[in-house]
Motif scaffolding. Structure first.
Motif, PDB file in Angstrom:
ATOM      1  N   LEU A   1       0.653  -1.356   0.097  1.00 15.00           N
ATOM      2  CA  LEU A   1      -0.018  -0.145  -0.063  1.00 15.00           C
ATOM      3  C   LEU A   1       0.915   1.297  -0.044  1.00 15.00           C
ATOM      4  O   LEU A   1       0.519   2.487  -0.853  1.00 15.00           O
ATOM      5  CB  LEU A   1      -0.923  -0.148   1.205  1.00 15.00           C
ATOM      6  CG  LEU A   1      -2.059   1.019   1.461  1.00 15.00           C
ATOM      7  CD1 LEU A   1      -2.897   1.320  -0.088  1.00 15.00           C
ATOM      8  CD2 LEU A   1      -2.881   0.885   2.413  1.00 15.00           C
ATOM      9  N   HIS A   2       2.029   1.293   0.801  1.00 14.91           N
ATOM     10  CA  HIS A   2       3.088   2.335   0.754  1.00 14.91           C
ATOM     11  C   HIS A   2       3.458   2.488  -0.521  1.00 14.91           C
ATOM     12  O   HIS A   2       3.749   3.444  -1.011  1.00 14.91           O
ATOM     13  CB  HIS A   2       4.006   1.929   1.701  1.00 14.91           C
ATOM     14  CG  HIS A   2       5.083   3.095   1.879  1.00 14.91           C
ATOM     15  ND1 HIS A   2       5.029   4.310   2.249  1.00 14.91           N
ATOM     16  CD2 HIS A   2       6.693   2.941   1.600  1.00 14.91           C
ATOM     17  CE1 HIS A   2       6.179   5.036   2.229  1.00 14.91           C
ATOM     18  NE2 HIS A   2       6.804   4.299   1.590  1.00 14.91           N
ATOM     19  N   ALA A   3       3.869   1.447  -1.295  1.00 14.35           N
ATOM     20  CA  ALA A   3       4.591   1.489  -2.585  1.00 14.35           C
ATOM     21  C   ALA A   3       3.518   2.012  -3.722  1.00 14.35           C
ATOM     22  O   ALA A   3       4.021   2.649  -4.722  1.00 14.35           O
ATOM     23  CB  ALA A   3       5.165   0.126  -2.900  1.00 14.35           C
TER      24      ALA A   3
ATOM     25  N   GLY B   1       3.928  -0.424   9.815  1.00 14.03           N
ATOM     26  CA  GLY B   1       3.565   1.147   9.845  1.00 14.03           C
ATOM     27  C   GLY B   1       4.380   2.011  10.519  1.00 14.03           C
ATOM     28  O   GLY B   1       4.646   3.216  10.179  1.00 14.03           O
ATOM     29  N   ASN B   2       4.911   1.565  11.601  1.00  8.62           N
ATOM     30  CA  ASN B   2       6.065   2.260  12.354  1.00  8.62           C
ATOM     31  C   ASN B   2       7.155   2.429  11.630  1.00  8.62           C
ATOM     32  O   ASN B   2       7.943   3.452  11.577  1.00  8.62           O
ATOM     33  CB  ASN B   2       6.325   1.706  13.815  1.00  8.62           C
ATOM     34  CG  ASN B   2       5.162   1.865  14.750  1.00  8.62           C
ATOM     35  OD1 ASN B   2       4.505   2.875  14.554  1.00  8.62           O
ATOM     36  ND2 ASN B   2       4.889   1.024  15.790  1.00  8.62           N
ATOM     37  N   ARG B   3       7.719   1.292  10.998  1.00  7.28           N
ATOM     38  CA  ARG B   3       8.799   1.486   9.943  1.00  7.28           C
ATOM     39  C   ARG B   3       8.779   2.565   9.105  1.00  7.28           C
ATOM     40  O   ARG B   3       9.647   3.118   8.451  1.00  7.28           O
ATOM     41  CB  ARG B   3       9.183   0.193   9.587  1.00  7.28           C
ATOM     42  CG  ARG B   3      10.729   0.008   8.922  1.00  7.28           C
ATOM     43  CD  ARG B   3      10.829  -1.544   8.472  1.00  7.28           C
ATOM     44  NE  ARG B   3       9.687  -1.890   7.623  1.00  7.28           N
ATOM     45  CZ  ARG B   3      10.176  -1.559   6.095  1.00  7.28           C
ATOM     46  NH1 ARG B   3      11.217  -0.978   5.752  1.00  7.28           N
ATOM     47  NH2 ARG B   3       9.430  -2.289   5.220  1.00  7.28           N
ATOM     48  N   LEU B   4       7.752   2.512   8.345  1.00 11.18           N
ATOM     49  CA  LEU B   4       7.511   3.113   7.025  1.00 11.18           C
ATOM     50  C   LEU B   4       6.772   4.542   7.250  1.00 11.18           C
ATOM     51  O   LEU B   4       6.406   5.422   6.465  1.00 11.18           O
ATOM     52  CB  LEU B   4       6.752   2.567   5.794  1.00 11.18           C
ATOM     53  CG  LEU B   4       7.172   1.150   5.325  1.00 11.18           C
ATOM     54  CD1 LEU B   4       6.247   0.461   4.674  1.00 11.18           C
ATOM     55  CD2 LEU B   4       8.427   1.405   4.725  1.00 11.18           C
ATOM     56  N   ASN B   5       6.490   4.830   8.673  1.00 12.38           N
ATOM     57  CA  ASN B   5       5.767   5.972   9.020  1.00 12.38           C
ATOM     58  C   ASN B   5       4.365   6.416   8.217  1.00 12.38           C
ATOM     59  O   ASN B   5       4.027   7.087   7.677  1.00 12.38           O
ATOM     60  CB  ASN B   5       6.783   7.475   8.737  1.00 12.38           C
ATOM     61  CG  ASN B   5       7.802   7.427   9.477  1.00 12.38           C
ATOM     62  OD1 ASN B   5       7.702   7.159  10.684  1.00 12.38           O
ATOM     63  ND2 ASN B   5       8.668   8.069   9.080  1.00 12.38           N
TER      64      ASN B   5
END
Length: 534
Positions: free
Chosen positions: A72-74, A99-103
């Motif tokens: 989803l981030h990508a 979620g924490n790793r990718l903010n």
């Protein structure tokens, strides 16, 4: 212009939700919202989307759950909102860690908050920030699609259309369950307007009365199998229409029709339950009065009052009179008539007829006048059918409903041969009223067998048409020439048939007493045919 995730958390249903991971990404921009319905939904995502999910599509796939946030981030998404409850008791740790790793914000949706509670206010806010154009329209139609699959009914779709057109909308229908007047008073469509919409099969500009004033509007037909079940009307009261308004209504017509189909299907099921219950009441088969009253109360009916019963028959050349579409349309017209005329009628279909239980209380329109107006209403709405209406007298209690129904059927069937082709009350049946009261049928059967029964037997063998000839002869006041003209036969043929009747029955048509025996025998014949129909 989009809004931030931080702003979104203060809008609508998200106010009751909480961020459980990725707090550092709260300034991400959000320009759309969608729901995860299938496992590979992410490949179809565009823009900074908020994805809503219960994780149900991937709940058994640990690999998919582990990759969800990263994918989803990508894809450019802005946040992931997960509804905890029956499918996942809590948000998986791998999702929070990613979620924490990718903010990347991870939101836990409260069990009492629906997707629609989140989507509707957010999309309204986003739409207001966008300039009119393709981007805004694309988001709006996405919003309408999400609303349509949400299962919340037609009201949210109407509200979304009002946001986009900046004008009030109403929903009109002959089915009360499908109406949505928004507190506005508007005139129903005329038959000419309905015909125009059925022909056009698209939104049309019209002028209709709203709050007593003639108002420009765009009317969108709700068509199912080429039958008009209602309309959605956008009223020009706040701003002048733009071409875009017409396009919006046209492109959302299918989505509205889908919701309409759900409502019509529900109404059909409810009508089926009503028909099944009322058939027992109307036919006098209810054993337990208290139980019957209680069941009737569930439908909002007070079955302990006096009713006048109307029985409606329809005739049609060719195909089945009561095809599903035509049955629905006739019931729709009956419901609409009694609603507009301020009657609290109970309507059902029984044995190929429509039966109406009309509370027998003082009202401006007597039952005979109501029946005439109803018949005209039905003829205008279904011009391909020929309607007849029979009426019974009012009787008290549940047993009175059955008595009134029997009289209404007698009026309907026996009124036809005596020349009453439109509406007839049981009290107008004359001699038939007397004959139909006989409990001991031996004398009636004897008189019938000595007179018209012999003609029926002769017709069955020789196909000579003596009984129809006698019916026409009496209907034409015993005029030989008028009867011959009506039957398209020569006068000499008519005279021969009368002679044959005299020969078979021993009754001379020129002698009053013997002619009366034939006349009474004929009425017994008509009564016997009718009694098998109820």
């Amino acid at each position: 212009m989009a809004i931030t995730v931080s702003e979104a958390m203060g809008i609508g249903g998200l106010v009751h939700c909480r961020i459980v991971a990725g707090e550092r990404g709260m300034d991400r921009r959000m320009d759309s919202i969608t729901v995860m319905e299938v496992p590979d939904v992410i490949r179809w995502l565009k823009g900074s989307v908020l994805l809503l999910t219960s994780l149900y599509p991937i709940k058994e796939d640990e690999q998919a759950i582990g990759q969800l946030v990263r994918q989803l981030h990508a894809a450019g998404g802005c946040a992931l909102a997960i509804k905890t409850g029956p499918y996942v008791k809590e948000i998986p740790a791998i999702i929070k860690d990613e979620g924490n790793r990718l903010n990347f914000p991870i939101i836990e949706i409260h069990p009492d908050v629906s997707y629609l509670d989140i989507m509707t206010p957010l999309l309204e806010r986003i739409l207001k920030k966008l300039d009119t154009g393709k981007e805004q329209l694309d988001l709006f139609f996405q919003w309408m699609t999400e609303l349509a699959v949400s299962g919340k009914g037609i009201a949210p779709l109407v509200e979304a259309l009002e946001q986009m057109t900046d004008n009030p909308l109403t929903v009109g229908s002959d089915f009360a369950a499908l109406e949505l007047d928004k507190g506005l008073s508007f005139a129903p469509l005329t038959y000419a307007q309905k015909s125009e919409l059925k022909t056009a099969k698209r939104p049309l500009r019209m002028n209709r009365f709203l709050e007593g004033a003639l108002t420009p509007c765009i009317v969108t037909p709700m068509l199912l199998n080429d039958e008009l079940y209602g309309e959605v009307t956008c009223w020009q009261t706040r701003r002048a229409f733009a071409e875009q308004d017409y396009d919006i209504l046209y492109r959302t017509m299918v989505l509205m029709a889908m919701e309409w189909m759900k409502l019509v299907t529900k109404a059909d099921v409810e009508q089926s339950f009503k028909d099944s219950f009322l058939s027992e009441v109307v036919l006098g088969r209810n054993q337990d009065s208290a139980e019957t009253m209680a069941k009737g109360a569930q439908f909002g009916w007070e079955l302990d009052q006096d009713f006048e019963v109307l029985c409606i028959a329809a005739e049609h050349q060719g195909d089945d009179v009561w095809s599903p579409e035509r049955k629905r349309r006739v019931l729709q017209l009956v419901y609409s008539f009694f609603r507009y005329e301020a009657f609290k009628a109970i309507v059902t279909q029984l044995k190929g007829r429509v039966v109406v239980l009309l509370p027998a209380r003082p009202r401006e329109l007597p039952v005979k006048e109501a029946a005439k107006s109803l018949r005209q209403h039905l003829q205008e709405g279904c011009p391909e059918l020929l309607f007849r209406i029979g009426m019974g007298r009012s009787y008290p209690g549940l047993t009175g409903i059955h008595q009134g129904y029997v009289e209404a059927v007698k009026a309907l069937e026996l009124g036809k041969p005596v020349g009453q082709q439109g509406c007839i009350h049981y009290e107008e049946l004359g001699l038939f009223r007397l004959l139909s009261q006989f409990q001991d049928r031996e004398e009636l059967d004897g008189l019938y067998g000595e007179t018209v029964g012999k003609l029926v037997a002769y017709d069955a063998i020789h196909q000579s048409g003596l009984v129809p000839t006698l019916e026409t002869y009496f209907a034409r006041n015993c005029s030989v020439s008028d009867t011959a003209e009506q039957l398209f036969i020569h006068v000499n043929t008519m005279k021969y048939r009368l002679q044959k009747m005299e020969q078979l029955t021993g009754c001379k048509v020129n002698e009053a007493e013997q002619r009366l025996l034939l006349h009474v025998g004929l009425k017994i014949h008509q009564l016997m045919k009718m009694e098998s129909s109820y």
